[in-house]
Each structure stands twice: as structure tokens, then as C-alpha cells.
Design a protein around this motif. Structure first.
Motif, short mmCIF file in Angstrom:
data_model
loop_
_atom_site.label_atom_id
_atom_site.label_comp_id
_atom_site.label_asym_id
_atom_site.label_seq_id
_atom_site.Cartn_x
_atom_site.Cartn_y
_atom_site.Cartn_z
N UNK A 171 -0.28 26.93 -0.74
CA UNK A 171 0.93 27.67 -1.11
C UNK A 171 2.15 26.77 -1.09
N UNK A 172 2.22 25.94 -0.07
CA UNK A 172 3.39 25.06 0.03
C UNK A 172 3.51 24.16 -1.19
N UNK A 173 2.40 23.59 -1.58
CA UNK A 173 2.45 22.66 -2.72
C UNK A 173 2.74 23.39 -4.02
N UNK A 177 -1.16 15.64 -8.83
CA UNK A 177 -2.17 15.07 -7.93
C UNK A 177 -2.19 15.75 -6.57
N UNK A 178 -1.04 16.19 -6.07
CA UNK A 178 -1.03 16.87 -4.78
C UNK A 178 -1.78 18.20 -4.87
N UNK A 179 -1.59 18.91 -5.96
CA UNK A 179 -2.25 20.20 -6.14
C UNK A 179 -3.76 20.01 -6.27
N UNK A 233 -5.12 19.49 -3.00
CA UNK A 233 -5.06 20.67 -2.14
C UNK A 233 -6.17 21.66 -2.49
N UNK A 234 -6.35 21.97 -3.77
CA UNK A 234 -7.39 22.96 -4.10
C UNK A 234 -8.77 22.36 -3.88
N UNK A 235 -8.85 21.01 -3.96
CA UNK A 235 -10.14 20.38 -3.69
C UNK A 235 -10.49 20.48 -2.22
N UNK A 236 -9.51 20.21 -1.33
CA UNK A 236 -9.82 20.31 0.10
C UNK A 236 -9.90 21.77 0.53
#
Lengths: 92, 92, 92, 92, 92, 92, 92, 92, 92, 92, 92, 92, 92, 92
Positions: free
Chosen positions: G5-7, G81-83, G86-89
Motif C-alpha cells: 500500500x505504501x508504495x 521497480x519498487x512495485x 513489493x508484489x513479488x515479495x
């Protein structure tokens, strides 16, 4: 925070802000009047006396605004009735 | 926070802000007066003496605003009655 | 936060803000005076000497505002009475 | 937050803000002086020498404001007395 | 937040803000000087050489403000002493 | 929030703000230089060559400010040392 | 809030603000250049060709600032890339 | 708040702010160009054709800034990848 | 905070802010009137008497705004009905 | 707050702010174009036709900015996909 | 906070802010009118009577704005219906 | 707060702010157009008819911005779909 | 806080702010109209009658804005329907 | 806070702010139109009739903006549908 801290905090900050804003305005105002006087002397040198006299009157009136703020700041720092009451009731 | 921290915090910040705003106004004001004097000398070289004299009076009056703020900042840092009371009651 | 952190925090931030605002005003003021001097020399080359002399006086007075702020910043970073008291009472 | 984090946080942010504001003012001021010099040269080409000389003096004085801020930023990042004390007491 | 996060947070934000404000000022300043140079060339084509030379000096001095901010931003991102200390003590 | 989120949050926001402010300044500066060039060409058509050349130099210098900000934004998004450390320690 | 959510929150808001500020600056800059071109054509109709050519160069350079911001906004929304991390982890 | 609310909240607000700022800038820019075109026609009626043509080019370029913002707003409201992911994982 | 602290806090801050803003406005206003008087005397020396008379009337009316604010500040510091009630009920 | 309230809150506020800013810009822009048209007609009455035609084109383009914002506001109030999803999942 | 504190707090702050803003506007307005009167007398000395008469009417109307604010401030400090109700119900 | 309060709160505040900003812009815009019309009539009395006609067109277009905002405010106060849903689900 | 305090708080602050902003605008507006009237009389003394008449109409219309705000402030302080309901239900 | 307090709070504040901003804009706008009318009469006395007629039309249109805001403020204070619902459900 106890009342003593609150009052000291407010007095210090208010004294500084009041003096800063008051002096800021006075400095700008005196600069405007002084700059105009310089321009007027260059434009009409024969009237230098009456221009200088009017300039001094204007500077005195403008400076009075800064003095009011300075007086309030000194009252808040050195002769603050709220602070006197607070340390009196804290020490009582 | 204890009263000592509060008063130290307020004194430091207020000293800085007051001096900064006061000097900001003084610098702008003196620049205005000085720039006008330069312009007036270029426009009316024969009146350079009276222009310079009026400029010095104006600079002195404007500088006084900055001096007021500097004095308050020094009082808050080196001769602060609230701080004296606070460390006295903290040490008592 | 303990008093030591509070005072260090306030000292660092205040030193930076004070110096930044003071230098900002001084830079703008000196630029104004300097630009006007350049204009006046172009307008009245014969008065370059008295223009330059008045410019230096103005720059010195304006620079003094920046110096006041620089002095306060140095006091807050290297000779801070509140900090001395704090580390003394923390170490005591 | 522990004192080390607080001081590091304040030092980083203050160094950046101080340098940014100081350089902002210096850039605007130097641009004003430089632009006026260009205008004066176009207006009075014969005085290009004295205009250039006065310009360099003005640029040097204005740049000094930016240098003050740069010095403070470097002190806060590389030679910070508060930080030295903090990591010393944290490591002690 | 742990010290590592705090320092990383402050370093990233400060690097960006410092560079942004510094470049903003430099861009405006260089635009002012450049525009004035264009105007001066149109007004006095015979002095194009000395105008261009003065322009380059002014651009170099103004650009130096942006460079200072760029250097600080690079230091904060790639050679940050606070960060080095933080990951060293976190990894220790 | 965990360190990974904090650093991602700061990197995204800082990249955007830095690029936005930098491009804002560059756009305004380039517009000022470009508009002045158009005016100068209309005023002195014979000097169109030297005006255009000076314009291109100015645009290049101003654009460099935007490029610095773009570079920092790309570093923060694609080659961020803080992020690399964070996902490395989170994954370790 | 969880990292995803933060990202997402930061990416959406940053994309919008960056694009808005960048386009705001580009629109104002292009308007300034365009308006000056119109004025120059009215003043010197014989130079309409070189004015139009210089205008197009200026518009292209100014528009590039808006394009940079648009590119960053698209990267944040569609190739973040951050997203991706995030969804990968979060999904792992 | 759950991720779905956060993303919806951010998308709605960002879409509105982005469109508002972008259209604000576009409206002011187009007004400036249009007003200048009207003035130029009144000043040089014989060049109405080339003025109108340049005006249309300028309006198209300025309008493109508003269109970029409109496109981003529509993407955020109707084709938002973050939203799609959120309702997909919420419904999964 | 107890009522006594709240009222003291509000009285101190309000007195300072009111006086500062009021004096700021009065200083700017008096400077404007005074500067215009100087300009008018330089322009029409024969009317110095009626100009000076009108100036004094204007200064008196403008100063009255500052006086109102000074009166309120003094009432809040030395004759505050809310404070009287608060220390009376606190002491009762 | 539950998702339904959050989305309703954001939709209402965003619709209003977007429309307000967009209309503010459109009103100022149209006023500028209209005022310039009035001035141009007074200056060159013979060109009233082409001035009026150009004015209408400009007004239409500027008004389109306001219309974009109006459309987004109506979408947010009456055809909001986030709201539809929220009341659907709340009612499900 | 109890209702008595809340109402006293709001009354004090509102009285100060209202009077400060009202007097600020009145001072600026009277300064504008007064400065214009001085200019008009210097420009057209023969109409000094009708100029002075119109000036007094204008000053009276402008001053009425300040008086309204002063009246409200006095009502809030000395004849506040909310405060009367509060101390009555607190004392009942 | 419950959803009903949230939606009522947002609707009231948004209606007021939207109408206020929209009317502020419309009033300023209409004043600008009207003032220019008055100036144009004084400058070119023979064109009073076409000036008045263009003025009315401009006023109508500018007023439409205010009307949009007024319509949205009325919708939010008297025909608010979110409010209808809220009191329906609260009463259900 | 209980409803009575909330409503009293909001009424006092709103009355003050509304009156202050309204009077600020009215004072500035009346000053602008009055100053222009003084200038017009000096420029065209023969039209003093029609100028004075138009001035009075303008002052009356501008003053009506301040009166609206004064009326609302008085309603909020002395005839507030929300307050009447609140003390009635508190006393019931 | 309960719904009744929330709605009363929002209604009072919104009524005041809306009226204040609306009247502020109307006062400034009317002052601009009125001042321009005075200038036009002085410049072209023979057209006083058509100038006065156009002035009254402009004042009426500008005043309508203030009236809209006044109407909304009255609706919020005396005929507020949200308030009616709230006291009805509170009393039910």
C-alpha cells in the motif's frame, strides 16, 4: 508541561517574533523613505533642507512602530506579569 | 520535556529566527537605500556630499533595527532570565 | 528525548536556518547595490570613484547583517552555553 | 529515537537546506549583477574595464554568502561536534 | 524507526530537495544572464565579444552554486559518513 | 514501517519532486532565454547568427540543471544504493 | 500500512504531482515563448521565417522538460521497480 | 485503512489535483498566447495570417500539457494498474 | 493544561502577534505616505506647507491603526479580564 | 473509517477542488483574452472582425480546460467507478 | 479543556487576529489614499481644497473598516455573550 | 465519525470552498474585462457598440465558470448522491 | 469537547476571521477607488462633480461587501441559531 | 464529536469563509472597475453617460458573485438540510 514552562516558552517565542516582525517592517519602511529622500535631493537640490526635515519626521514616526515592538519584547522578557505570577505560585 | 529543555529549546530557536528575520530586513533596506544613493550620485554628482550624509543617517536608522534583534538574540543566549531561573530551580 | 538531544537538535537546525536566511538577504542586497553601481558607472563614468566608494560602504554595511548571522551560527555550533550546561549535567 | 539518530537526522537535513537556500540566493544575486553588467557594457562600451572590475568585486562579495553556507554544510557533515560527542558517548 | 532507516530517509530526501532548489536557482539565474546577453548583443552588436566573455564568466559563477548542491547530493547518496557509521554499527 | 518501505517511499517521492522542481525551473529559464532571443532577432535581424549561437549556449547551460535533476531521479529509481542495501539485508 | 500500500500510494501521488508541476512549467514557458514570437512577427514581419524557426527550437527544448516528467510518471505507474519487488515479495 | 481504500483515495485525489493544476497552467498559457495574438493583429493587421498560424501552433503545444494531465487522470480513474491489483487480491 | 496556563499562553502570543502585524502595517503605510511627501516636495516646492499639513493628517490616521493594536496588546498583558477571572477562580 | 466513507469523502472534496481551480484558471484566462480583445478593438477598429474571430477561438480553447475539470467532477460525483465498487462490496 | 478555557482562548486569539488584520488593511488603504492626495496636490495645487475634502471622505470610509474590527474585538474581550454564559454555567 | 457525519462534513465544506474560489475568480475576471471596456470606451468612443457587445460576450463566458461552481455547490447541498445513499443505509 | 464548546469556539473564530477578511478587502478596495478619484480630480478639475458622484456610488457598492461580513459576524455572535439550539438542549 | 456538533461546526466555518472570500473578491473587483471608471471620466468627460452605464452593468455582474456566496452562507446558517436532518435524528 507545567504552567511555568508554558509561560516561559510563550514569552520567549513571542518576544522574538514580535521584535523580528516589527523591526522588519520598520527597516523596510525607513529604507523606502530614505531612498525617496535621496532621490528627491538629487532631483531638487535647492529643497534639501525641507526634504531632510520631512525625512526626519517620517523616520521618527516609522521608528516608533519598531519601538513599540521593542518595548513589548522587553516587557515580556524582563517584566512579565504572567511570569511573576507563575514563579510566585510555583514557589508558594 | 522538563522545563530546562523547553526553555533552552525556545531560546535557541527564537534567537536564531529573530536575528535572521531582523538581518534579512536590514540587509534589504540598506541595499535599497544604498542603491538609490548610487543612482542619485550618478544623476546629480554635485550633490554627492549631502546625498552621502543623508545615506549615512538612513543606514544608521535602518541598522538600528538589526541591532535591536541582535541584542535580543544575545540576551536570549547569554543573559536569559528564564534560563537562569530554570537551572537555579533544577539545581536547587 | 533527553535534554542533550533536544539542545543539539535545536542548535543544529537553528544555526543552519539563521545562516541561510541571513546569507540569502545579504546576497540579494549586495546584488542590488552592485547592480545599481554598475548601472551608475555606465551612466556617469566620470563619477566612478565616488560611486565605487559609496558601493564599498554599502556592501560593508549589508555584509554586516550576514556576519551577525554567521557569528550566531558559530556560537551555536562551537560555543553553545546551553550545550555546555547539558553535557556537563549529563556527565555529572 | 536515540540521540545518535536525532543528531544525524538534523545534521543531514540542515546541511542540505542551508546550502540550498544559500546557493539559491547567491545564484539569483550573481545573475542580477551579471545581467546588469552586460547591460552596462552594451550601454557604455568605453567603460568595460571599470564595469568588469566592479562586477568581479560584487560577484566575490555575493559568492561569500554562498561560501559561508557551504562551509557550515561541510562542518555539519564532516566535522560535527555534536555528532562526535554522540558517537563517543554511544560507543563509551 | 531504527537509525539506519532514519538516516537513509533523511539522506534521500535532503539530496533531492537540495539539488532541486539549487538547480532551480541556477536555472533562473542563468536564464536571466543569458537573456540579458541576447538583449545586449541586439543593442550593441559591436561589443559581442566582450559581452560574450562577461556572459561566460557570469554563467560559470552562477553554475558553481548548482555544482555545490550537486556535490552535496552526491556525497549524501554515495559517500555519506552518517550512513557508513550506521550500517557499520548495525552490522557489528 | 519497515526499512524497505521507508526507503522506497522516500525514493519515489524524492525522485518525483526533484525532477518536477528541476524541470519547472529549466522550463521557465529556457522560456525566458528563448523569448528574449525572439525579441532580439526582431530588433536586430542582422545579428541573428550570433544571437542564435548565444541562445544555444544559454539553453545548454540551463538544460544542464534539468539534467542533473533527471540523473538524480534515475539514480534513486534504478540504482539506489540505500534500496540495494535494504532489500539485501531484508532478504538475507 | 503494508509495504504494498505504501508504495502504491507514493507512486500514484508522485506520478500526478510530478506531471502536474512539470506540465504547469512547460505550459507557462511555451506560452511565454509563443507570445513573444507573435509580438516579434508583428514587429518585424520580414523575419517571420527565422523567428518561427527559433520558436520551434525553443518549444522543443521547453517541451523536453514536460516529457521528462511524463516519462517518470509513466515509469512510476506502469514499470515501477519498487512495485514489482513489493508484489513479488507479497506474493512469494 | 485497507489497501483498497488507500489506493482508491490516492487515485481520486491525484487525478483531480493533477488535472486541476495542468488545466490551470494550460488556461493561463493559452490566455497569454491568445491575448498577445489579439494585440499583434491590432498592431500589424497585414500579418494576420502568419500570426494566426503561429498562434494555432502555440495553442496546440500548450494544450498538449493539459492533455498529458487529462490522460493521466483518466488512467488513474478508469485503467489504474494498482487498483486492478488491489481488487484482484482483495477478491482472491 | 489548566485554564490559567491556557489563558496566559493565549494572551502573551496574541499580544505579540497583534502588535507585530499592526506595527508592520503602520510602518509600511507611513513609509509610503512619507516617501510620497518627499517626492511631492521635490516636485512642487511652493506647496511644501499644504503637503506637510496633509502628510501630518495622513500619518496621524495611519498611526491610529498601530495605536489600536498597541492598546489591545496592553489590555491583554496588564488588564486582561479573562486572566483576572482565571487567577481569581484558581486562587478561590 | 470504512472504505465507503473514505471514497465518498475523497470524491466530494476532489470534485470541488478540481472544479474550483479549473474554473479559477479559466475565468482568469478568459478575462485576459477578453480584455485584450477590447483593447485591440479600441486600438484598431477596422480589424474588429478578425479580432473577434481570434477571440472566440481563444475563448473556446481556454474554456476547454474548464470543461475537462467539470467533466472529471461530474464523473466523480455521478459515475464514480471506485464508489460503485465500494457500495457493491459493502452491499454484497 | 473545559468550556471556559476554550471560550477564553478563542476570544483572546480572535480579538487579536481580527484587530490586527483589520488595522493592517486600514493602514495600507489610508496610506494609499494619503499618498495619492499628496501627489495630486503637487500636481494640481489649485484644487487642494477639493482634493483634501475628497481625501477626508475616503479616509473616513476606510477607517470605518478598522473601526468595525475594533468594535468586534472589544465585544469579544469585554462583552462576550459566550463567555458570560460559560462563567455563569461554570459558577452555577 | 460515522459515514453520515463524514459525508455531511465534506459536502458542506466543499460546497463553500468551491463556490468561494469560483466566485473569486469570476469576480476578478469580470472586473478586468469591465475595467478594460471602460478604458476602451474612453479611448475610442465611436466603437462603444462593438466594445459593449464584446464585453457582454466575455462577461457571459467568464460568468459561466462561476455558474459551474454554483451548480456543483447546489448539487452537493440539495441533491447529493452520496448523502442520499448514506441516510438511506443509516435509516435502513 | 461538548457541543456547546464546539459551537461557541467555531462561532467566535468564524466571526472574527470573516469580519477581518471582509474589512481587509473593503479597505483596500475603497482605498483604490478613493486614490483614483483624487488623481482624476487633479487631472480633470472641471469634472469634480461627476467624479465625486461616481466615487460615492463605488464606495457604497464596495462597502456593501464589508457590511455583509459584518452582518454575518453579528448574527454569529448575537443571534446564532446553532448556539440557541445547543444551550437549549444542554439546559433541557 | 457527535454528528450534530460536526455539522454545526462545518456549517458555521464554511458560511464565514465562503462569505469572506466571496466578498473579498467582489470588493477588489468592484474597486478595479470603479477606479477605471473614474479614470475614464477624467480622460473623456463627454462619454460620462456611456461610461457610467457600462460601470453599472459591470458592478451588477461582479456583485452577483458576492450575492451567490451570501446566499450559500444564509442557506448554511438558516436553512441547512444537513442540520435539519441531524437535529431531527438526534431528537428522534
Amino acid at each position: 508541561m507545567d504552567p511555568v514552562s508554558v509561560i516561559a516558552l510563550a514569552s520567549i517565542i513571542t518576544a522574538g517574533i514580535t521584535l523580528a516582525i516589527g523591526c522588519f517592517g520598520a527597516a523596510l519602511g525607513e529604507a523606502r523613505a530614505g531612498a525617496q529622500a535621496l532621490q528627491s535631493i538629487a532631483q531638487q537640490p535647492d529643497e534639501a533642507n525641507s526634504i531632510t526635515r520631512t525625512l526626519f519626521v517620517s523616520l521618527a514616526v516609522i521608528e516608533s512602530s519598531g519601538i513599540y515592538c521593542f518595548v513589548l519584547a522587553m516587557i515580556l522578557v524582563f517584566a512579565n506579569p504572567f511570569w511573576n505570577w507563575a514563579i510566585q505560585s510555583a514557589g508558594g
